[in-house]
Write a protein that holds these residues in place. Structure first.
Motif, PDB file in Angstrom:
ATOM      1  N   ILE A  32      22.095  -7.867  47.683  1.00 54.91           N
ATOM      2  CA  ILE A  32      23.452  -7.316  47.252  1.00 54.91           C
ATOM      3  C   ILE A  32      24.482  -7.519  48.062  1.00 54.91           C
ATOM      4  N   GLU A  33      24.381  -8.508  49.230  1.00 57.01           N
ATOM      5  CA  GLU A  33      25.766  -8.770  49.678  1.00 57.01           C
ATOM      6  C   GLU A  33      26.180 -10.183  49.030  1.00 57.01           C
ATOM      7  N   SER A  34      25.015 -10.815  48.519  1.00 55.88           N
ATOM      8  CA  SER A  34      25.415 -11.984  48.111  1.00 55.88           C
ATOM      9  C   SER A  34      25.680 -12.178  46.333  1.00 55.88           C
ATOM     10  N   GLU A  35      25.249 -10.800  45.819  1.00 52.98           N
ATOM     11  CA  GLU A  35      25.614 -10.777  44.425  1.00 52.98           C
ATOM     12  C   GLU A  35      26.601  -9.604  44.130  1.00 52.98           C
ATOM     13  N   PRO A  36      27.081  -9.569  42.932  1.00 48.89           N
ATOM     14  CA  PRO A  36      28.360  -8.713  42.517  1.00 48.89           C
ATOM     15  C   PRO A  36      27.199  -7.322  42.096  1.00 48.89           C
ATOM     16  N   PRO A  37      27.728  -5.981  42.216  1.00 54.95           N
ATOM     17  CA  PRO A  37      27.239  -5.006  41.870  1.00 54.95           C
ATOM     18  C   PRO A  37      26.744  -4.934  40.141  1.00 54.95           C
ATOM     19  N   GLU A  38      27.530  -5.759  39.707  1.00 52.70           N
ATOM     20  CA  GLU A  38      27.359  -5.821  38.148  1.00 52.70           C
ATOM     21  C   GLU A  38      25.846  -6.248  37.913  1.00 52.70           C
ATOM     22  N   THR A  39      25.323  -7.194  38.916  1.00 58.63           N
ATOM     23  CA  THR A  39      24.075  -8.002  38.913  1.00 58.63           C
ATOM     24  C   THR A  39      22.767  -6.980  39.357  1.00 58.63           C
ATOM     25  N   TRP A  40      23.114  -6.289  40.548  1.00 56.36           N
ATOM     26  CA  TRP A  40      22.114  -5.680  41.236  1.00 56.36           C
ATOM     27  C   TRP A  40      22.034  -4.238  40.732  1.00 56.36           C
ATOM     28  N   GLY A  41      23.114  -3.665  40.524  1.00 56.28           N
ATOM     29  CA  GLY A  41      23.136  -2.370  39.977  1.00 56.28           C
ATOM     30  C   GLY A  41      22.136  -1.837  39.236  1.00 56.28           C
ATOM     31  N   PRO A  42      22.114  -2.409  37.936  1.00 55.80           N
ATOM     32  CA  PRO A  42      21.345  -2.170  36.922  1.00 55.80           C
ATOM     33  C   PRO A  42      19.845  -2.318  37.207  1.00 55.80           C
ATOM     34  N   GLN A  43      19.550  -3.303  38.206  1.00 57.57           N
ATOM     35  CA  GLN A  43      18.165  -3.429  38.563  1.00 57.57           C
ATOM     36  C   GLN A  43      17.715  -2.368  39.695  1.00 57.57           C
ATOM     37  N   GLN A  44      18.693  -1.756  40.690  1.00 60.68           N
ATOM     38  CA  GLN A  44      18.492  -0.890  41.219  1.00 60.68           C
ATOM     39  C   GLN A  44      18.321   0.582  40.471  1.00 60.68           C
ATOM     40  N   ASN A  45      19.162   0.769  39.466  1.00 59.43           N
ATOM     41  CA  ASN A  45      18.913   1.941  38.828  1.00 59.43           C
ATOM     42  C   ASN A  45      17.542   2.055  38.028  1.00 59.43           C
ATOM     43  N   ALA A  46      17.144   0.765  37.603  1.00 61.45           N
ATOM     44  CA  ALA A  46      15.673   0.671  37.135  1.00 61.45           C
ATOM     45  C   ALA A  46      14.709   1.054  37.760  1.00 61.45           C
ATOM     46  N   VAL A  47      14.838   0.498  39.142  1.00 59.80           N
ATOM     47  CA  VAL A  47      13.647   1.001  39.995  1.00 59.80           C
ATOM     48  C   VAL A  47      13.778   2.353  40.233  1.00 59.80           C
ATOM     49  N   VAL A  48      14.949   2.972  40.656  1.00 56.93           N
ATOM     50  CA  VAL A  48      15.225   4.388  40.875  1.00 56.93           C
ATOM     51  C   VAL A  48      14.597   5.171  39.641  1.00 56.93           C
ATOM     52  N   ASN A  49      14.877   4.793  38.725  1.00 55.46           N
ATOM     53  CA  ASN A  49      14.586   5.619  37.321  1.00 55.46           C
ATOM     54  C   ASN A  49      12.972   5.649  37.443  1.00 55.46           C
ATOM     55  N   ASP A  50      12.239   4.466  37.527  1.00 50.30           N
ATOM     56  CA  ASP A  50      10.890   4.374  37.373  1.00 50.30           C
ATOM     57  C   ASP A  50      10.388   5.228  38.450  1.00 50.30           C
ATOM     58  N   GLN A  51      10.701   5.264  39.699  1.00 46.68           N
ATOM     59  CA  GLN A  51      10.447   6.073  40.480  1.00 46.68           C
ATOM     60  C   GLN A  51      10.540   7.597  40.482  1.00 46.68           C
ATOM     61  N   LEU A  52      11.735   8.029  39.731  1.00 45.35           N
ATOM     62  CA  LEU A  52      11.814   9.350  39.726  1.00 45.35           C
ATOM     63  C   LEU A  52      10.805   9.801  38.333  1.00 45.35           C
ATOM     64  N   ASP A  53      10.433   9.034  37.391  1.00 53.80           N
ATOM     65  CA  ASP A  53       9.534   9.245  36.109  1.00 53.80           C
ATOM     66  C   ASP A  53       8.257   9.279  36.728  1.00 53.80           C
ATOM     67  N   ALA A  54       7.936   8.424  37.842  1.00 56.49           N
ATOM     68  CA  ALA A  54       6.478   8.439  38.243  1.00 56.49           C
ATOM     69  C   ALA A  54       6.461   9.850  39.239  1.00 56.49           C
ATOM     70  N   ALA A  55       7.588  10.184  39.846  1.00 57.89           N
ATOM     71  CA  ALA A  55       7.420  11.526  40.710  1.00 57.89           C
ATOM     72  C   ALA A  55       7.303  12.734  39.768  1.00 57.89           C
ATOM     73  N   LYS A  56       8.038  12.635  38.521  1.00 59.76           N
ATOM     74  CA  LYS A  56       7.896  13.793  37.493  1.00 59.76           C
ATOM     75  C   LYS A  56       6.406  13.809  37.038  1.00 59.76           C
ATOM     76  N   SER A  57       5.953  12.868  36.862  1.00 60.37           N
ATOM     77  CA  SER A  57       4.327  12.977  36.372  1.00 60.37           C
ATOM     78  C   SER A  57       3.286  13.483  37.325  1.00 60.37           C
ATOM     79  N   VAL A  58       3.855  13.717  38.830  1.00 57.37           N
ATOM     80  CA  VAL A  58       3.028  14.047  39.658  1.00 57.37           C
ATOM     81  C   VAL A  58       3.420  15.544  39.873  1.00 57.37           C
ATOM     82  N   ARG A  59       2.363  16.462  39.900  1.00 61.14           N
ATOM     83  CA  ARG A  59       2.837  17.948  40.187  1.00 61.14           C
ATOM     84  C   ARG A  59       3.154  18.072  41.453  1.00 61.14           C
ATOM     85  N   THR A  60       4.382  18.760  41.784  1.00 60.29           N
ATOM     86  CA  THR A  60       4.751  18.883  43.198  1.00 60.29           C
ATOM     87  C   THR A  60       5.135  20.553  43.180  1.00 60.29           C
TER      88      THR A  60
END
Length: 88
Positions: A32-60
């Protein structure tokens, strides 16, 4: 395998996992220090969204869900507070 050997094996495994996570974080920081936020931002959002979706599928419990919300709010507060300091 005795209980103490099993515990030592588990502790060693946890330490290896911890070290691998730290190395992964270091690689991400370099990226992230070597790439602009426009490059890594959507990648990071995709990872976080996938983690949130996985967490939602688990009963807590409601208490655990509230704890997660509280931690997220603290992270945002610290982040926003550090951004304020950067502009001064």
């Amino acid at each position: 395998m005795s209980d103490s050997n099993a515990r030592e094996h588990l502790d060693a495994k946890h330490e290896r996992n911890r070290e691998q996570r730290i190395e992964g974080i270091k690689r991400w920081v370099k990226y992230i220090e070597s790439e602009p936020p426009e490059t890594w931002g959507p990648q990071q959002n995709a990872v976080v969204n996938d983690q949130l979706d996985a967490a939602k599928s688990v009963r807590t419990s409601a208490a655990h869900q509230q704890h997660v919300k509280d931690v997220a709010a603290e992270i945002i507060e610290v982040r926003d507070g550090s951004n304020d300091n950067d502009s001064n």
